[in-house]
Design an enzyme around this catalytic site. Sequence first.
Site, PDB file in Angstrom:
ATOM      1  N   LYS A 171      20.330  -9.712 -47.187  1.00 38.00           N
ATOM      2  CA  LYS A 171      19.517 -10.932 -47.942  1.00 38.00           C
ATOM      3  C   LYS A 171      20.031 -10.885 -49.254  1.00 38.00           C
ATOM      4  O   LYS A 171      20.347  -9.961 -49.842  1.00 38.00           O
ATOM      5  CB  LYS A 171      17.942 -10.590 -47.336  1.00 38.00           C
ATOM      6  CG  LYS A 171      17.534  -9.247 -48.062  1.00 38.00           C
ATOM      7  CD  LYS A 171      16.994  -9.558 -49.591  1.00 38.00           C
ATOM      8  CE  LYS A 171      16.370  -8.354 -50.092  1.00 38.00           C
ATOM      9  NZ  LYS A 171      16.459  -8.088 -51.593  1.00 38.00           N
ATOM     10  N   GLY A 184      20.190  -3.876 -53.613  1.00 40.06           N
ATOM     11  CA  GLY A 184      19.151  -4.931 -53.359  1.00 40.06           C
ATOM     12  C   GLY A 184      19.504  -6.020 -52.556  1.00 40.06           C
ATOM     13  O   GLY A 184      19.080  -7.136 -52.680  1.00 40.06           O
ATOM     14  N   GLY A 192      19.923  -3.610 -47.282  1.00 42.01           N
ATOM     15  CA  GLY A 192      20.941  -3.215 -46.109  1.00 42.01           C
ATOM     16  C   GLY A 192      20.009  -2.253 -44.906  1.00 42.01           C
ATOM     17  O   GLY A 192      20.270  -2.229 -43.835  1.00 42.01           O
ATOM     18  N   GLY A 193      19.207  -1.335 -45.631  1.00 44.07           N
ATOM     19  CA  GLY A 193      18.585  -0.231 -44.839  1.00 44.07           C
ATOM     20  C   GLY A 193      17.635  -0.920 -43.713  1.00 44.07           C
ATOM     21  O   GLY A 193      17.261  -0.697 -42.848  1.00 44.07           O
ATOM     22  N   ASP A 252      10.499  -4.532 -47.017  1.00 45.35           N
ATOM     23  CA  ASP A 252      11.342  -5.700 -46.673  1.00 45.35           C
ATOM     24  C   ASP A 252      11.536  -5.563 -44.918  1.00 45.35           C
ATOM     25  O   ASP A 252      12.179  -6.711 -44.648  1.00 45.35           O
ATOM     26  CB  ASP A 252      12.592  -5.661 -47.168  1.00 45.35           C
ATOM     27  CG  ASP A 252      12.660  -6.033 -48.501  1.00 45.35           C
ATOM     28  OD1 ASP A 252      11.461  -6.331 -49.139  1.00 45.35           O
ATOM     29  OD2 ASP A 252      13.593  -5.531 -49.411  1.00 45.35           O
TER      30      ASP A 252
HETATM   31  P1  ATP Z   1      16.410  -3.460 -50.933  1.00 48.92           P
HETATM   32  O1  ATP Z   1      17.126  -4.543 -51.436  1.00 48.92           O
HETATM   33  O2  ATP Z   1      15.393  -3.494 -49.633  1.00 48.92           O
HETATM   34  O3  ATP Z   1      15.639  -2.709 -52.166  1.00 48.92           O
HETATM   35  P2  ATP Z   1      18.521  -1.758 -51.180  1.00 48.92           P
HETATM   36  O4  ATP Z   1      19.769  -2.831 -50.707  1.00 48.92           O
HETATM   37  O5  ATP Z   1      18.492  -1.856 -52.556  1.00 48.92           O
HETATM   38  O6  ATP Z   1      17.197  -2.225 -50.384  1.00 48.92           O
HETATM   39  P3  ATP Z   1      19.560   0.006 -49.163  1.00 48.92           P
HETATM   40  O7  ATP Z   1      20.936  -0.124 -49.126  1.00 48.92           O
HETATM   41  O8  ATP Z   1      18.562  -0.496 -48.015  1.00 48.92           O
HETATM   42  O9  ATP Z   1      18.948  -0.440 -50.604  1.00 48.92           O
HETATM   43  O10 ATP Z   1      19.466   1.590 -49.444  1.00 48.92           O
HETATM   44  C1  ATP Z   1      18.330   2.322 -50.113  1.00 48.92           C
HETATM   45  C2  ATP Z   1      18.478   3.910 -49.796  1.00 48.92           C
HETATM   46  O11 ATP Z   1      17.899   4.175 -48.601  1.00 48.92           O
HETATM   47  C3  ATP Z   1      19.628   4.501 -50.013  1.00 48.92           C
HETATM   48  O12 ATP Z   1      19.516   5.068 -51.120  1.00 48.92           O
HETATM   49  C4  ATP Z   1      19.998   5.483 -48.642  1.00 48.92           C
HETATM   50  O13 ATP Z   1      19.797   6.580 -48.868  1.00 48.92           O
HETATM   51  C5  ATP Z   1      18.668   4.747 -47.702  1.00 48.92           C
HETATM   52  N1  ATP Z   1      19.020   4.593 -46.336  1.00 48.92           N
HETATM   53  C6  ATP Z   1      18.308   5.094 -45.183  1.00 48.92           C
HETATM   54  N2  ATP Z   1      18.776   4.306 -44.252  1.00 48.92           N
HETATM   55  C7  ATP Z   1      19.525   3.608 -44.637  1.00 48.92           C
HETATM   56  C8  ATP Z   1      20.540   2.611 -43.947  1.00 48.92           C
HETATM   57  N3  ATP Z   1      20.413   2.663 -42.614  1.00 48.92           N
HETATM   58  N4  ATP Z   1      21.352   2.024 -44.461  1.00 48.92           N
HETATM   59  C9  ATP Z   1      21.430   2.170 -46.036  1.00 48.92           C
HETATM   60  N5  ATP Z   1      20.582   2.752 -46.627  1.00 48.92           N
HETATM   61  C10 ATP Z   1      19.804   3.609 -46.024  1.00 48.92           C
END
Ligand code: ATP
Length: 312
Positions: free
Chosen positions: A12, A106, A109-110, A144
Amino acid sequence: MTGPVRETAYAKINLALDVTGRRPDGYHEVRMVMQTIDIRDSLELEADEGTDGIRIQGSGKLPGGQALSLGSDNLIWRAAQRIREQCGIGSGVRIRLEKQIPIAAGMAGGSADAAATLRGMNRLFECGLTDVQLREIGKELGADIPYCISGGTQLAEGIGEKLTLLPEMPELILAVAKPATGVSTRYVYETLDTIAGWKGEAPAGMLIHPDVDAMVRAIRERDRAQIPALLGNVLEAVTVPACPEVGWIKALFASGGARGVLMSGSGPTVFGIFETEEDAERAVSLVRSKELASREESFVTRTVTPGLSRPS
Ligand code: ATP
């Protein structure tokens, strides 16, 4: 029992992101317009009758060469376990993950992976949980995740869990780039508290709040011209000074003809809205040539409504 089942986890972006306050429990009140884009992870889930465990296998190289634990701290594992508990599933499960969404970007992905796991487990083990129930379970794992259950264009309020579905967006062509260095989400929110003076002290700076209501109106009225003009993210006040690459990529996208540019979430990913795919390609090439983002973490893509997306 059916299987294997496949699920797509879409990234997103935030077209608007405002933080309106800090609650006594430390959570922040947000107002965000969330939009699914066509950058995706793929998950394949299969029952593992011989075991009672959850095994995640990653395939391919992770974006940015980053380390990602595939053990019980991965959100996929935690989501699978929640469904096993909720539905009394005895069998183990094997989950194959192909990751394209940059990590800690941001782009949720998780959260997208966790939501895809909740949907996939529900289908694989025929649990019969509704989307409302999946959102409830998701909420306990991350703010999220409820949005990511169905994605599309939504207004998220509260701590991100109060969702209002918005009409399908006119398709937007995007350049997306994540610089190699970022800042932690925790740092961003703690610094925001200081700037806003939300912990009792005097405000230490000024925040520019986006007009979220105007963005929602523009989307409802399908006003293509207004959407780029209304992009706004209050968290840029923290991340841009801490991570100058964000500002540089924004400037390069703007000079490349973007109609609007913004950082997504707490960063450091930046996106630009372009008129043509060629313009977006040129902007992404420029960012790569300055070594501000790697090939694996920069994209030309589009907004998408899951379920209506073109086949890959
Ligand atoms: P958001 O936009 O919701 O803040 P993000 O894009 O900043 O998320 P993510 O890629 O979701 O961040 O990753 C944040 C942390 O979550 C990472 O440091 C990682 O260690 C942990 N994590 C746990 N499971 C996953 C996964 N399946 N994919 C990515 N990160 C994961």
